[in-house]
Enzyme design. Structure first.
Site, PDB file in Angstrom:
ATOM      1  N   CYS A  53       0.828  -1.213   0.000  1.00 34.93           N
ATOM      2  CA  CYS A  53       0.000   0.000   0.000  1.00 34.93           C
ATOM      3  C   CYS A  53       0.861   1.261   0.000  1.00 34.93           C
ATOM      4  CB  CYS A  53      -0.917  -0.010   1.216  1.00 34.93           C
ATOM      5  SG  CYS A  53      -1.990   1.434   1.269  1.00 34.93           S
ATOM      6  N   CYS A  57       0.290   4.957   6.804  1.00 30.27           N
ATOM      7  CA  CYS A  57      -0.329   4.857   8.129  1.00 30.27           C
ATOM      8  C   CYS A  57       0.650   4.170   9.093  1.00 30.27           C
ATOM      9  CB  CYS A  57      -1.629   4.070   8.055  1.00 30.27           C
ATOM     10  SG  CYS A  57      -2.689   4.644   6.722  1.00 30.27           S
ATOM     11  N   CYS A  60       0.374   0.465  10.364  1.00 31.93           N
ATOM     12  CA  CYS A  60      -0.037  -0.603   9.450  1.00 31.93           C
ATOM     13  C   CYS A  60       1.117  -1.409   8.863  1.00 31.93           C
ATOM     14  CB  CYS A  60      -0.874  -0.002   8.318  1.00 31.93           C
ATOM     15  SG  CYS A  60      -1.606  -1.265   7.260  1.00 31.93           S
ATOM     16  N   CYS A  97     -16.312  -9.406   6.673  1.00 36.56           N
ATOM     17  CA  CYS A  97     -15.719  -8.111   6.331  1.00 36.56           C
ATOM     18  C   CYS A  97     -14.478  -8.320   5.471  1.00 36.56           C
ATOM     19  CB  CYS A  97     -15.359  -7.381   7.616  1.00 36.56           C
ATOM     20  SG  CYS A  97     -14.581  -5.794   7.309  1.00 36.56           S
ATOM     21  N   CYS A 129     -19.454  -6.567   4.602  1.00 36.29           N
ATOM     22  CA  CYS A 129     -18.807  -5.287   4.866  1.00 36.29           C
ATOM     23  C   CYS A 129     -17.508  -5.256   4.071  1.00 36.29           C
ATOM     24  CB  CYS A 129     -18.515  -5.192   6.365  1.00 36.29           C
ATOM     25  SG  CYS A 129     -17.595  -3.719   6.834  1.00 36.29           S
ATOM     26  N   CYS A 189     -19.374   1.742   9.225  1.00 36.70           N
ATOM     27  CA  CYS A 189     -18.594   1.172  10.315  1.00 36.70           C
ATOM     28  C   CYS A 189     -17.388   2.092  10.460  1.00 36.70           C
ATOM     29  CB  CYS A 189     -18.174  -0.249   9.948  1.00 36.70           C
ATOM     30  SG  CYS A 189     -16.964  -0.964  11.077  1.00 36.70           S
ATOM     31  N   ARG A 261     -17.568  -2.643  18.512  1.00 37.25           N
ATOM     32  CA  ARG A 261     -16.804  -3.852  18.196  1.00 37.25           C
ATOM     33  C   ARG A 261     -15.435  -3.842  18.877  1.00 37.25           C
ATOM     34  NH1 ARG A 261     -19.214  -6.129  14.205  1.00 37.25           N
ATOM     35  NH2 ARG A 261     -19.700  -4.274  12.997  1.00 37.25           N
TER      36      ARG A 261
HETATM   37  N1  SAM Z   1      -6.853   0.319   3.444  1.00 36.05           N
HETATM   38  C1  SAM Z   1      -8.082   0.545   4.064  1.00 36.05           C
HETATM   39  C2  SAM Z   1      -8.093   1.790   4.898  1.00 36.05           C
HETATM   40  O1  SAM Z   1      -7.053   2.278   5.270  1.00 36.05           O
HETATM   41  O2  SAM Z   1      -9.178   2.274   5.197  1.00 36.05           O
HETATM   42  C3  SAM Z   1      -8.633  -0.611   4.867  1.00 36.05           C
HETATM   43  C4  SAM Z   1      -7.739  -1.518   5.660  1.00 36.05           C
HETATM   44  S1  SAM Z   1      -7.127  -0.871   7.190  1.00 36.05           S
HETATM   45  C5  SAM Z   1      -5.956  -2.109   7.586  1.00 36.05           C
HETATM   46  C6  SAM Z   1      -8.480  -1.001   8.331  1.00 36.05           C
HETATM   47  C7  SAM Z   1      -8.280  -0.462   9.733  1.00 36.05           C
HETATM   48  O3  SAM Z   1      -7.585  -1.413  10.523  1.00 36.05           O
HETATM   49  C8  SAM Z   1      -7.476   0.802   9.916  1.00 36.05           C
HETATM   50  O4  SAM Z   1      -8.221   1.948   9.667  1.00 36.05           O
HETATM   51  C9  SAM Z   1      -7.086   0.724  11.378  1.00 36.05           C
HETATM   52  O5  SAM Z   1      -8.035   1.388  12.174  1.00 36.05           O
HETATM   53  C10 SAM Z   1      -7.084  -0.777  11.667  1.00 36.05           C
HETATM   54  N2  SAM Z   1      -5.711  -1.257  11.910  1.00 36.05           N
HETATM   55  C11 SAM Z   1      -4.778  -1.503  10.967  1.00 36.05           C
HETATM   56  N3  SAM Z   1      -3.620  -1.910  11.516  1.00 36.05           N
HETATM   57  C12 SAM Z   1      -3.815  -1.929  12.855  1.00 36.05           C
HETATM   58  C13 SAM Z   1      -2.977  -2.248  13.962  1.00 36.05           C
HETATM   59  N4  SAM Z   1      -1.720  -2.615  13.807  1.00 36.05           N
HETATM   60  N5  SAM Z   1      -3.513  -2.179  15.202  1.00 36.05           N
HETATM   61  C14 SAM Z   1      -4.805  -1.796  15.355  1.00 36.05           C
HETATM   62  N6  SAM Z   1      -5.619  -1.470  14.345  1.00 36.05           N
HETATM   63  C15 SAM Z   1      -5.154  -1.529  13.110  1.00 36.05           C
HETATM   64  C1  DTB Z   2     -11.095  -2.336  12.175  1.00 37.07           C
HETATM   65  O1  DTB Z   2     -11.372  -1.289  12.752  1.00 37.07           O
HETATM   66  N1  DTB Z   2     -10.286  -3.262  12.656  1.00 37.07           N
HETATM   67  C2  DTB Z   2     -10.120  -4.333  11.705  1.00 37.07           C
HETATM   68  C3  DTB Z   2     -11.130  -3.954  10.604  1.00 37.07           C
HETATM   69  N2  DTB Z   2     -11.569  -2.675  10.993  1.00 37.07           N
HETATM   70  C4  DTB Z   2     -10.748  -3.970   9.182  1.00 37.07           C
HETATM   71  C5  DTB Z   2      -8.710  -4.427  11.221  1.00 37.07           C
HETATM   72  C6  DTB Z   2      -7.738  -4.784  12.301  1.00 37.07           C
HETATM   73  C7  DTB Z   2      -6.409  -4.968  11.692  1.00 37.07           C
HETATM   74  C8  DTB Z   2      -5.390  -5.358  12.695  1.00 37.07           C
HETATM   75  C9  DTB Z   2      -4.016  -5.434  12.131  1.00 37.07           C
HETATM   76  C10 DTB Z   2      -3.790  -6.505  11.100  1.00 37.07           C
HETATM   77  O2  DTB Z   2      -4.244  -7.661  11.284  1.00 37.07           O
HETATM   78  O3  DTB Z   2      -3.079  -6.212  10.144  1.00 37.07           O
HETATM   79 FE1  SF4 Z   3      -2.804   1.230   3.374  1.00 37.49          FE
HETATM   80 FE2  SF4 Z   3      -2.709   0.152   5.783  1.00 37.49          FE
HETATM   81 FE3  SF4 Z   3      -3.166   2.747   5.543  1.00 37.49          FE
HETATM   82 FE4  SF4 Z   3      -5.068   0.987   4.776  1.00 37.49          FE
HETATM   83  S1  SF4 Z   3      -4.311   1.318   6.857  1.00 37.49           S
HETATM   84  S2  SF4 Z   3      -4.385   2.802   3.650  1.00 37.49           S
HETATM   85  S3  SF4 Z   3      -3.767  -0.677   4.010  1.00 37.49           S
HETATM   86  S4  SF4 Z   3      -1.276   1.685   4.948  1.00 37.49           S
END
Ligand code: SAM
Ligand code: DTB
Ligand code: SF4
Length: 322
Positions: A53, A57, A60, A97, A129, A189, A261
């Site tokens: 990606c 973030c 992530c 989801c 979702c 959500c 959630r």
């Molecule tokens: N790329 C899309 C976006 O950014 O909206 C969707 C996927 S993103 C991984 C979905 C959500 O997962 C993020 O907005 C964040 O709130 C949560 N998330 C991702 N990595 C995480 C982490 N290491 N710990 C907790 N929450 C996480």
């Molecule tokens: C949300 O708020 N938490 C979920 C879902 N929406 C997509 C994602 C959690 C991701 C946790 C880190 C991972 O597994 O990479």
């Molecule tokens: Fe990309 Fe992760 Fe950010 Fe979603 S949360 S936009 S997958 S870097």
């Protein structure tokens, strides 16, 4: 049942800062007024496109800006995803989801394939979702027509702290997507993450923004940061459990109709800690052994906790179509 009310920021701060047990008691009362307290919705999360990606973030594992060891995976095939959804349904999930790494949805063959997935999963009688990044209103309408029930798009934190979390997109862009989702008639959500170095004020800002959204989010995921090696947030300590409980309870009181959630980070909570989160009004979990790229608690373990606490999975309320 009382009608949900509108809160200002000061009121939300007052709720949040109450003595802890008073706060949990109030949240538990509201929870009972708007929901069945022994029911928890079980959801399955499936990464349909992983890694690579362009966004940065800080939390992530999937960003190309970080060095997390996540294997890239191109968009899965429709059949594969439908088979996984079937498995999730058989395992007791009522919501499926699908998450894709990426900044935004593009009008390309991948999007057409995702529409097929949505059609198929919704045809199974599951709430479907998606979380696919930014979205235009036209794209949201196409997802709605395909049968999408909800779209996940988190604000993650308060507006003031957002630039410390991500530099490649703005809070306003998040709000614009949320707006497109609402205009297409898809339920929202939207939630955040605790433990990214934000202050209590930032958390209250987030709760204020979430509770002011119209229509209100149908689901509010509360994530505890899962620190991932190779990301800038790898060394953040575990968030204090009482901060997590306060966040859940305040979300429950201020957005009473929402499913709250208990999302990422649950797998590292003890039975007692999870019990407090459910008491404070959490009424949904992601089940199974994997979230998107990090491990989940596992279905057996989830069932053990449910049995221990006398909780039961919420039954599907959508019509069976298959
Ligand atoms: N790329 C899309 C976006 O950014 O909206 C969707 C996927 S993103 C991984 C979905 C959500 O997962 C993020 O907005 C964040 O709130 C949560 N998330 C991702 N990595 C995480 C982490 N290491 N710990 C907790 N929450 C996480
Ligand atoms: C949300 O708020 N938490 C979920 C879902 N929406 C997509 C994602 C959690 C991701 C946790 C880190 C991972 O597994 O990479
Ligand atoms: Fe990309 Fe992760 Fe950010 Fe979603 S949360 S936009 S997958 S870097």
């Amino acid at each position: 049942m009382q009608k949900p009310r509108v809160w200002n920021r000061t009121q939300i701060a007052e709720i949040y800062h109450q003595p802890l047990l008073e706060l949990v008691y109030q949240a538990a009362q509201i929870h009972r007024e708007f929901h069945k307290p022994s029911e928890v919705q079980v959801c399955t999360l499936q990464s349909i496109k992983t890694g690579g990606c362009a966004e940065d973030c800080g939390y992530c594992s999937q960003s190309v800006h970080h060095q997390a060891s996540v294997e890239r995976q191109k968009l899965l095939d429709v059949d594969k995803v439908l088979a996984l959804a079937k498995e999730a349904k058989a395992g007791g999930s009522t919501r499926f989801c699908m998450g894709a790494a990426g900044r935004e949805v593009r009008d390309d063959p991948d999007f057409e394939r995702i529409l097929e997935m949505v059609k198929g999963v919704s045809g199974m009688g599951l709430e479907v979702c998606c979380t696919l990044g930014m979205l235009e209103e036209e794209q949201a309408k196409k997802l709605k027509s395909a049968g999408l029930y909800a779209y996940n798009h988190n604000l993650d934190t308060g507006e003031k702290y957002y630039s410390k979390v991500t530099s490649t997109r703005s809070y306003q862009e998040r709000l614009d997507t949320i707006d497109s989702v609402g205009k297409a008639g898809i339920s929202l959500c939207c939630g955040g993450i605790l433990g990214m170095g934000e202050t209590v004020e930032d958390r209250i800002d987030l709760l204020y923004t979430l509770s002011s959204l119209s229509p209100a989010p149908e689901s509010v995921p509360v994530n505890a940061l899962v620190p991932i090696e190779g990301t800038p947030m790898a060394d953040m300590g575990r968030v204090d459990i009482w901060d997590l409980v306060r966040m859940i309870a305040t979300a429950r009181i201020c957005i009473p109709t929402a499913m709250v959630r208990l999302s990422a980070g649950r797998e590292s909570l003890s039975d007692l800690e999870q019990a407090f989160c459910f008491m404070a009004g959490a009424n949904s979990i992601f089940s199974g052994d994997k979230l998107l790229t990090t491990p989940g608690a596992g279905r057996e373990e989830d069932l053990r906790v449910f049995t221990l606490l006398g909780l039961r999975p919420r039954q599907p309320y959508l019509g069976e179509k298959m």
